[in-house]
Structure formats: structure tokens, C-alpha cells
Design an enzyme around this catalytic site. Structure first.
Site, PDB file in Angstrom:
ATOM      1  N   ASP A  36      60.581 -23.988  36.484  1.00  0.00           N
ATOM      2  CA  ASP A  36      61.044 -22.711  34.984  1.00  0.00           C
ATOM      3  C   ASP A  36      60.822 -22.244  36.030  1.00  0.00           C
ATOM      4  O   ASP A  36      61.321 -20.671  35.768  1.00  0.00           O
ATOM      5  CB  ASP A  36      59.000 -23.079  34.795  1.00  0.00           C
ATOM      6  CG  ASP A  36      58.636 -24.412  33.860  1.00  0.00           C
ATOM      7  OD1 ASP A  36      57.920 -24.191  33.361  1.00  0.00           O
ATOM      8  OD2 ASP A  36      59.771 -25.244  34.096  1.00  0.00           O
TER       9      ASP A  36
ATOM     10  N   LYS B  57      44.969  -8.970  27.277  1.00  0.00           N
ATOM     11  CA  LYS B  57      44.980  -8.382  26.359  1.00  0.00           C
ATOM     12  C   LYS B  57      43.708  -7.696  25.614  1.00  0.00           C
ATOM     13  O   LYS B  57      42.514  -7.730  26.356  1.00  0.00           O
ATOM     14  CB  LYS B  57      44.474  -9.631  24.844  1.00  0.00           C
ATOM     15  CG  LYS B  57      45.346 -11.380  25.205  1.00  0.00           C
ATOM     16  CD  LYS B  57      45.185 -12.396  24.512  1.00  0.00           C
ATOM     17  CE  LYS B  57      45.853 -13.736  24.311  1.00  0.00           C
ATOM     18  NZ  LYS B  57      45.696 -14.416  23.453  1.00  0.00           N
TER      19      LYS B  57
ATOM     20  N   SER C 111      55.944 -14.540  21.623  1.00  0.00           N
ATOM     21  CA  SER C 111      55.517 -15.566  22.665  1.00  0.00           C
ATOM     22  C   SER C 111      54.936 -14.133  23.936  1.00  0.00           C
ATOM     23  O   SER C 111      54.705 -13.857  23.082  1.00  0.00           O
ATOM     24  CB  SER C 111      57.198 -16.362  23.586  1.00  0.00           C
ATOM     25  OG  SER C 111      57.802 -15.179  23.545  1.00  0.00           O
ATOM     26  N   LEU C 112      55.281 -14.547  24.819  1.00  0.00           N
ATOM     27  CA  LEU C 112      54.755 -13.113  25.447  1.00  0.00           C
ATOM     28  C   LEU C 112      55.410 -13.193  26.677  1.00  0.00           C
ATOM     29  O   LEU C 112      56.417 -13.226  27.583  1.00  0.00           O
ATOM     30  CB  LEU C 112      53.807 -13.611  26.339  1.00  0.00           C
ATOM     31  CG  LEU C 112      52.355 -14.450  26.024  1.00  0.00           C
ATOM     32  CD1 LEU C 112      51.541 -14.728  27.134  1.00  0.00           C
ATOM     33  CD2 LEU C 112      51.436 -13.003  25.454  1.00  0.00           C
TER      34      LEU C 112
ATOM     35  N   GLU D 103      47.173 -23.559  22.648  1.00  0.00           N
ATOM     36  CA  GLU D 103      48.144 -24.353  23.388  1.00  0.00           C
ATOM     37  C   GLU D 103      47.248 -26.329  23.127  1.00  0.00           C
ATOM     38  O   GLU D 103      46.396 -26.271  23.095  1.00  0.00           O
ATOM     39  CB  GLU D 103      47.953 -24.104  24.924  1.00  0.00           C
ATOM     40  CG  GLU D 103      48.764 -24.532  25.370  1.00  0.00           C
ATOM     41  CD  GLU D 103      50.758 -23.182  25.425  1.00  0.00           C
ATOM     42  OE1 GLU D 103      49.742 -22.151  24.678  1.00  0.00           O
ATOM     43  OE2 GLU D 103      51.123 -23.369  26.129  1.00  0.00           O
TER      44      GLU D 103
ATOM     45  N   LYS E 195      52.580 -14.353  35.786  1.00  0.00           N
ATOM     46  CA  LYS E 195      52.641 -15.578  36.231  1.00  0.00           C
ATOM     47  C   LYS E 195      52.706 -15.636  37.176  1.00  0.00           C
ATOM     48  O   LYS E 195      53.115 -14.996  38.222  1.00  0.00           O
ATOM     49  CB  LYS E 195      54.580 -15.611  35.688  1.00  0.00           C
ATOM     50  CG  LYS E 195      54.505 -15.927  33.853  1.00  0.00           C
ATOM     51  CD  LYS E 195      53.740 -17.134  33.310  1.00  0.00           C
ATOM     52  CE  LYS E 195      55.197 -18.236  33.318  1.00  0.00           C
ATOM     53  NZ  LYS E 195      55.646 -17.955  32.537  1.00  0.00           N
TER      54      LYS E 195
ATOM     55  N   LYS F 265      46.526 -19.594  30.961  1.00  0.00           N
ATOM     56  CA  LYS F 265      47.324 -19.337  30.603  1.00  0.00           C
ATOM     57  C   LYS F 265      48.032 -20.870  30.598  1.00  0.00           C
ATOM     58  O   LYS F 265      47.843 -21.416  31.424  1.00  0.00           O
ATOM     59  CB  LYS F 265      48.646 -18.432  30.897  1.00  0.00           C
ATOM     60  CG  LYS F 265      50.079 -18.637  29.982  1.00  0.00           C
ATOM     61  CD  LYS F 265      51.412 -17.396  30.391  1.00  0.00           C
ATOM     62  CE  LYS F 265      52.668 -17.774  29.215  1.00  0.00           C
ATOM     63  NZ  LYS F 265      52.643 -19.411  29.347  1.00  0.00           N
TER      64      LYS F 265
ATOM     65  N   ASP G  99      62.562 -18.762  34.822  1.00  0.00           N
ATOM     66  CA  ASP G  99      62.580 -17.779  34.292  1.00  0.00           C
ATOM     67  C   ASP G  99      63.254 -16.255  35.572  1.00  0.00           C
ATOM     68  O   ASP G  99      63.708 -15.064  34.928  1.00  0.00           O
ATOM     69  CB  ASP G  99      60.937 -17.527  34.451  1.00  0.00           C
ATOM     70  CG  ASP G  99      60.028 -18.407  34.433  1.00  0.00           C
ATOM     71  OD1 ASP G  99      58.445 -18.555  34.796  1.00  0.00           O
ATOM     72  OD2 ASP G  99      60.456 -18.283  32.841  1.00  0.00           O
TER      73      ASP G  99
ATOM     74  N   GLU H 180      42.180 -14.313  30.125  1.00  0.00           N
ATOM     75  CA  GLU H 180      41.924 -15.770  29.691  1.00  0.00           C
ATOM     76  C   GLU H 180      43.196 -16.396  30.419  1.00  0.00           C
ATOM     77  O   GLU H 180      44.182 -15.777  30.914  1.00  0.00           O
ATOM     78  CB  GLU H 180      43.130 -15.597  27.993  1.00  0.00           C
ATOM     79  CG  GLU H 180      41.729 -14.649  27.317  1.00  0.00           C
ATOM     80  CD  GLU H 180      42.603 -14.898  25.666  1.00  0.00           C
ATOM     81  OE1 GLU H 180      43.475 -15.623  25.646  1.00  0.00           O
ATOM     82  OE2 GLU H 180      41.809 -14.645  24.758  1.00  0.00           O
TER      83      GLU H 180
HETATM   84  C1  LIG Z   1      48.932 -13.806  21.401  1.00  0.00           C
HETATM   85  O1  LIG Z   1      49.659 -15.039  21.971  1.00  0.00           O
HETATM   86  C2  LIG Z   1      49.470 -15.684  23.362  1.00  0.00           C
HETATM   87  N1  LIG Z   1      48.438 -15.442  23.675  1.00  0.00           N
HETATM   88  C3  LIG Z   1      48.196 -16.971  24.687  1.00  0.00           C
HETATM   89  N2  LIG Z   1      46.672 -16.586  25.030  1.00  0.00           N
HETATM   90  C4  LIG Z   1      46.454 -17.345  25.979  1.00  0.00           C
HETATM   91  N3  LIG Z   1      45.681 -17.898  26.614  1.00  0.00           N
HETATM   92  N4  LIG Z   1      48.049 -19.014  26.665  1.00  0.00           N
HETATM   93  C5  LIG Z   1      48.640 -18.596  25.821  1.00  0.00           C
HETATM   94  N5  LIG Z   1      50.022 -19.457  26.297  1.00  0.00           N
HETATM   95  C6  LIG Z   1      48.806 -17.503  25.043  1.00  0.00           C
HETATM   96  N6  LIG Z   1      50.874 -17.521  24.396  1.00  0.00           N
HETATM   97  C7  LIG Z   1      50.624 -16.953  23.164  1.00  0.00           C
HETATM   98  C8  LIG Z   1      52.035 -16.634  22.489  1.00  0.00           C
END
Ligand SMILES: COc1nc2nc(N)nc(N)c2nc1C
Length: 308
Positions: free
Chosen positions: A29, A281, A78-79, A165, A305, A110, A33, A108
Site C-alpha cells: 500500500d 474528524k 474515501s478519506l 470496516e 497514515k 483507522k 500511496d 479514531e
Molecule cells: C468518514 O469516512 C470514513 N471514516 C473512517 N473512520 C475510521 N475510523 N476508519 C476508517 N477506515 C474510515 N473510513 C472512512 C471512509
């Protein structure tokens, strides 16, 4: 620049197909990336070289013809991601410059799995799907019902679409690969591919024997929820019967965010499941709505990441 982009694009598209469709990527990955971000930078510098088939213009993933297709009522995004504390700080500073009221962030883990969406009507599970290309996913309802952590019936009879997930724990992954080795089958490169390969099975019985897990973290349509914050929403999802990663933490300063990142960068190897970073977030749900998203990612979240 155009010539450079013309070389990078097809390579990323090929790697993307390996990763999203066959769950057997040929590069790690981190390499994907790194090349992807080269293309992003080139396209930022020279916008006129962007093509519609560029991987930067769509959420990864495609839809395997074997599965019934599902149109996501609200696209699964996606993020955006960053790879250094400096970039992370810049993201938060830019966000707070534009939205000074954004002073509270939910941190949070990932999880390194694959995104799923679960739809409930009057509290009953009616459909499960993969992200696919973000707009169209694969119907994996029969497989989803084989995952113990996914409730078939919620504690309240509400209509809700929850995203999260699906992942395979490290121990399950090792056991599975051992079994496959004994049976002379190819082994999975990592838990994420094993989870994807186990979930995107046409035979639900195979999914059942793979012992998959889930953490739910987002709600597409939260009109039936009381929560007004991301952290509160995670607590409410738990009350409804979902499995939620309890390691989340509200942070009020960039220092607190960095402390959370450092803490889990250290603890990463001790966790029973794979994480590839941290997601930060905006905690206020109304503010998330106000900030909105691009065609691809929410503008109120960022993934930091970890280096492999
Ligand atoms: C709001 O969108 C997302 N939030 C997330 N939050 C966590 N904790 N882990 C992810 N993999 C994740 N992926 C996405 C697309």
C-alpha cells in the site's frame, strides 16, 4: 508533466484493479500511496493534465459482475490522507481558519479492512454491500449475515444506514494462512486482503468459516439518531447493537491529536487487528454537514497514515 502523468496513471489503474478487484495487490500500500500522491501533486500543479479516468477522480474499487449491484443512496467516500505530522497540522489549521467554530475533534483508529454499508428498516438488517466505486457496490447481504458482530436486529426499530470496516484479526489471519498452506493453496498477503477475499465470496458458508469482525464508524443517514457529535454517535451505535472500536477519543488541541497519534503508533503492534493510521474528524455532526465533502472525500476528516 503531462508525459510523467501519462506514465503514472495507467500504473495506478493497474495496481488499483489488483487491489480492489482481485484482493491481491502486487505492490505494498505504501508504494501505491507514494505514486498516487505524486500524481495528485502533478495534477494540482498542472490541472489541465487531469483526465476523467485518473484514479484521483474516483473512489477506488469496482464492481465484480458476479454480485448483484447496489446503488448507494448516499455515496461511500474515501478519506484524504497525510503522511506527516506537519501535513496533519496544516490540515487542522486550514480547517480551523475556514471554520473557527471547529474546536473539537474525534480521533479514531483507522482499521485496515474493507468498507461495508449496512441498511436497516424498522431495526431489521435488510442489506449489506461493499463500497465498490463509491456509488455502486456489491450486494453481500448473505455473507454479511454470517458475521457474528453484525446485528440482524437493532435494539430500536429505526431506519438507518451504517458504514464501517470489515476486518480479519491477526490471529484469524495467521490460522487461515496456515490452513491454506497445508491445503496447498495460495496464502493472503495481509489481513485486509484476507478479509476482502473472505467477504466477497459467492458462497456464504466460506465467509462463515473465516471469522470476520467489524467496527462501525459512520452513519450515512442519521435522521433517526439522537447523537449530535461523532463520539456520541459511536456510543449510540454501540447501544443499537453494533461493534464499535472503543479506542476513540475527543481532542481539543493539535497537541492532544498528536499525543493520540503517538500513543497508537507505539501500540500498533500490540493490537489484535491491523491499523494503517488514525482518522481525525470534526466532532460536531452539524458542522460535518456544513463543511461537506468533495466528489471523493469528506472535508471534515483526515487520515494520518503510519509509515509501514
Ligand atoms: C468518514 O469516512 C470514513 N471514516 C473512517 N473512520 C475510521 N475510523 N476508519 C476508517 N477506515 C474510515 N473510513 C472512512 C471512509
Amino acid at each position: 508533466a503531462r508525459q510523467a502523468a501519462d506514465e503514472l496513471r495507467p500504473q495506478l489503474i493497474r495496481w488499483g484493479k489488483e487491489y480492489y478487484e482481485n484482493d491481491q495487490p502486487s505492490v505494498p500500500d505504501a508504494e501505491y500511496d507514494q505514486v498516487y500522491n505524486q500524481l495528485v501533486k502533478l495534477e494540482e500543479q498542472f490541472p489541465n493534465i487531469v483526465t476523467s479516468d485518473s484514479p484521483t477522480q474516483q473512489v477506488g474499487g469496482n464492481v465484480d459482475s458476479d454480485f448483484t449491484k447496489v446503488k448507494h443512496p448516499i455515496p461511500m467516500l474515501s478519506l484524504g490522507d497525510v503522511f506527516s505530522k506537519e501535513e496533519l497540522n496544516n490540515f487542522i489549521e486550514r480547517l480551523q481558519k475556514e471554520y473557527p467554530e471547529d474546536q473539537e475533534f474525534n480521533c479514531e483508529l483507522k482499521i485496515d479492512g474493507l468498507s461495508i454499508s449496512l441498511r436497516y428498516e424498522n431495526g431489521i438488517l435488510v442489506q449489506g454491500s461493499t463500497r465498490g466505486n463509491g456509488k455502486i457496490g456489491e450486494d453481500i447481504t448473505k455473507n454479511i449475515k454470517m458475521i457474528p458482530s453484525i446485528p440482524q436486529k437493532l435494539t430500536r426499530p429505526i431506519n438507518i444506514e451504517v458504514r464501517g470496516e470489515c476486518y480479519m484479526s491477526k490471529t484469524e489471519f495467521l490460522k487461515l494462512n496456515e490452513r491454506r498452506q497445508i491445503d496447498g493453496k495460495t496464502t493472503f498477503a495481509n489481513p485486509r486482503n484476507a478479509a476482502a477475499g473472505s467477504l466477497r465470496q459467492l458462497d456464504p458458508k466460506v465467509t462463515a468459516e473465516r471469522h470476520l469482525s467489524t467496527f462501525m464508524y459512520n452513519v450515512a443517514d442519521y435522521s433517526d439518531l439522537q447523537a449530535t457529535t461523532q463520539s456520541g454517535m459511536l456510543k449510540e451505535l454501540k447501544e443499537l447493537g453494533f461493534t464499535v472500536d472503543e479506542d476513540f477519543q475527543v481532542a481539543y488541541t493539535i497537541d492532544e491529536i498528536n499525543q493520540y497519534v503517538d500513543k497508537y503508533q507505539q501500540q500498533r503492534n500490540d493490537l489484535s487487528y491491523g491499523i494503517d493510521g488514525i482518522v481525525i474528524k470534526t466532532n460536531s455532526l452539524p458542522l460535518q454537514m456544513k463543511i461537506g465533502h468533495t466528489v471523493k472525500v469528506p472535508k471534515w476528516a483526515i487520515a494520518y497514515k503510519f509509515s509501514p
